[in-house]
Structure formats: C-alpha cells, structure tokens
Design an enzyme around this catalytic site. Structure first.
Site, short mmCIF file in Angstrom:
data_model
loop_
_atom_site.label_atom_id
_atom_site.label_comp_id
_atom_site.label_asym_id
_atom_site.label_seq_id
_atom_site.Cartn_x
_atom_site.Cartn_y
_atom_site.Cartn_z
N SER A 72 0.85 -1.19 0.00
CA SER A 72 0.00 0.00 0.00
C SER A 72 0.88 1.24 0.00
O SER A 72 1.92 1.28 0.68
CB SER A 72 -0.91 0.01 1.23
OG SER A 72 -1.67 1.20 1.28
N SER B 32 3.17 8.14 -4.94
CA SER B 32 3.78 6.84 -5.22
C SER B 32 4.47 6.35 -3.97
O SER B 32 4.71 7.12 -3.01
CB SER B 32 4.78 6.95 -6.38
OG SER B 32 5.82 7.85 -6.05
N LYS B 33 4.82 5.07 -3.95
CA LYS B 33 5.40 4.48 -2.75
C LYS B 33 6.77 5.06 -2.42
O LYS B 33 7.07 5.34 -1.27
CB LYS B 33 5.49 2.95 -2.92
CG LYS B 33 5.92 2.22 -1.64
CD LYS B 33 4.92 2.42 -0.52
CE LYS B 33 5.31 1.68 0.74
NZ LYS B 33 4.40 2.02 1.86
N VAL B 34 7.59 5.23 -3.43
CA VAL B 34 8.93 5.77 -3.22
C VAL B 34 8.96 7.19 -3.75
O VAL B 34 8.68 7.44 -4.92
CB VAL B 34 10.00 4.92 -3.93
CG1 VAL B 34 11.38 5.54 -3.76
CG2 VAL B 34 9.97 3.49 -3.41
#
Length: 340
Positions: free
Chosen positions: A145, A334-336
C-alpha cells in the site's frame, strides 16, 4: 475484499514479534557502542511518515536518556553543503525504502563529517543502509500500500527498543515484549464513531502532545493521503496560540489523550472545544468517561502511541472506503518519493 492498507495495518503485531526476535542482539551491540561514544546531541533525518516516527524517537530519547535531539533539514546538507560540526555525535536516518537521494546524501555527508550514522530502513540492501555505519532493519516485510502503516509501527517499535537498550531501561525492555499481544487488542477497538463523524468532513485538526504528538502528525498525514481531508496536526499547547481561531461550531477535531502528564491539558482542551460546539472525537483510555474512542494501554506509557496509531490505521482505511476512495492508491502519490 479488504484493502492492502487494512491488511498491512492488521499485520503490525506479527511484524513487531518478528522484529523483537531479529533485532535485540544487534541493538545490544549498537547501544553499547553509543554509550561509549556518549554523544551530546542526536540528529534525525527523515521525511513523511518516517519523520513522524523520528519525532517519536526524539521525544523518547530526550525524555528517557536526556539526549537533545534535532531534526536536520536536508537542504542544509545537500543544497547548502553547510560545514556541520558533528564529529562524535550520532545521526539517524529513518526511511521505508531508503532510496531518496537527499536522505542518502545527507547521511553519507554526516558520516564523512565524523558522525556515527545509523539507518532504520524497511527495505533490505538500500542505498541508505549502505551509506551508514550501522543498520537496524525494521523487519516489516514488503509494504504494498502507498500509505505506510506496518513500516511506521515497526519504526516506532525499533526506536523504543533502541532507547530502552541504550538507557538499559529494564521496565521499557520488558514492556516491549508484550507489544504484539497489545497491538492485537488495539486492532480490535471499535472506532466506527470516527467514520460516522468524519465521512463528510473536508477539514479537521488532530491534536496531541508529548510522545503522542508524533501520532497526531501521522494521523493528519493519513487523512490527507487516503481520505483527501485537509487535516493539520497541532500540539494542544500550540493550538491555543492561533489555530484555535479556526474552530467554531461543528468543526471536527480528533484529540489523542493517552496516559501521561500531558493528558490533563488534552482533556481540558477537548472539553473547552465541546463547549464551543466543535465536533470533538476524544481518544483516551477506558478510565476517561468523556472519551469517544478507546485507547489501549501498553505495559509502559512510552509505548501507548503505538497502540493508538494501530487503532487509528484500521479506522482510516475504512474511512477512505466510506468516502468512496481507494486507500491503497492515494491521488498523485507513489510508494517511493525521490527528492534532491
């Protein structure tokens, strides 16, 4: 079908159990070195949820160890290239991915300037881990997630464990062993009233103080990320210095009031805002009759914030869905995140 955010939030107890088994020996060794180093100040370097976790570490380190802690603005290092006098001090980098260039470059530069550098990272083999002298893996496993949950709780638990080992605090060490079971209890708390209250909210304040202020910061970020609510976190002391002017009838507030010397002021603020007509959600332990949401209690008050955010995360995932949103895919995120 439940969201990944919900599934990962429910995994926090297992993550902490795994971490306890994997980290203690490493923490004992690092803490012995830190006691010999005897730094006069610690620097934390982080962004987003990791920075909120760093705030929790800072409060505990100052409270339990008497060690002043400062959050370092990365641009001072990466853009200004300031000649920081950090030899003999300790610098800690907190991250889920350990990939953001400014974070990695800051820790690398601090290491070159003579600081003892420590990374607390969830992803294995990250650039941040490689840039630091010492590494504490968070052991949360892959987090799919976009909204961090189990990695945040893992950072808090590792931070508390580091402070406990560093200070040879037997009570805090023993209390940490009971965390997995208590996280499961916290995950079972009924916070559905918050969903009903905030389903149509467009803005709110999240209030905390002490070690619990880091939880207020993290909760406000999650409201923004997953429910698109303009939420801002304030200390209960700071909110009276200006932000309180925004609070009128029906204005929503979430007040975290766990145990501790800060609790009385938080309860008084909640009562005052109720008199003003605000929609107050007071999260407090079971012995506080005025509570709206129940907070579980750990075996040491310093660990109560972990249980508070555990209960919050499950509510936040459900709130996003109640508002017709996907908590796993926040807009424009976004995740990163890579910053310079």
């Amino acid at each position: 079908m439940s969201s990944r955010m919900l599934e990962e939030a429910r995994a926090c107890a297992d993550v902490v159990q795994t971490q306890l088994q994997a980290l203690d020996l490493r923490l004992e060794t690092l803490s012995e070195q830190l006691r010999r180093l005897d730094p006069q100040v610690a620097l934390t370097v982080a962004r987003g949820s990791s920075d909120h976790a760093a705030s929790y570490f800072a409060y505990l380190a100052m409270q339990q160890l008497g060690l002043p802690v400062a959050s370092l603005p990365m641009s001072v290092v990466t853009l200004q290239q300031a000649p920081l006098r950090v030899r003999g001090q300790v610098a800690l980098g907190f991250s889920q991915s350990g990939q953001s260039p400014d974070l990695v470059d800051s820790l690398r530069r601090l290491d070159q300037c003579g600081a003892t550098t420590v990374s607390l990272v969830n992803a294995t083999g990250s650039p941040l881990e490689q840039a630091c002298k010492h590494h504490l893996p968070l052991c949360a496993g892959p987090e799919l997630s976009v909204a961090a949950t189990k990695s945040f709780v893992a950072t808090l638990s590792a931070s508390a464990r580091l402070v406990a080992h560093w200070g040879q605090d037997r009570a805090l060490l023993e209390a940490g062993l009971a965390l997995p079971a208590q996280l499961r209890e916290a995950a079972a708390q009924d916070w559905s009233l918050a969903i009903d209250t905030l389903r149509d909210a467009e803005q709110l304040m999240v209030i905390g103080r002490g070690a619990g202020f880091a939880i207020a910061q993290e909760a406000a970020l999650k409201f923004k990320e997953t429910s698109v609510i303009q939420a801002e976190a304030f200390s209960s002391a700071e909110v009276r210095h200006g932000p309180m002017a925004l609070i009128d009838a029906q204005y929503p507030l979430l007040v975290f009031a766990p145990r501790g010397v800060e609790q009385a002021g938080l309860l008084q603020l909640a009562a005052d805002m109720r008199q003003r007509g605000a929609r107050v959600l007071l999260a407090a332990p079971a012995d506080i009759a005025a509570r709206d949401l129940t907070l579980s209690c750990a075996e040491h008050p310093a660990l109560d914030p972990l249980l508070a955010i555990q209960s919050f995360y499950l509510m936040a995932a459900a709130l996003a869905e109640a508002r017709g949103l996907d908590p796993d895919q926040p807009r424009h995120l976004s995740k990163v995140t890579c910053t310079q």
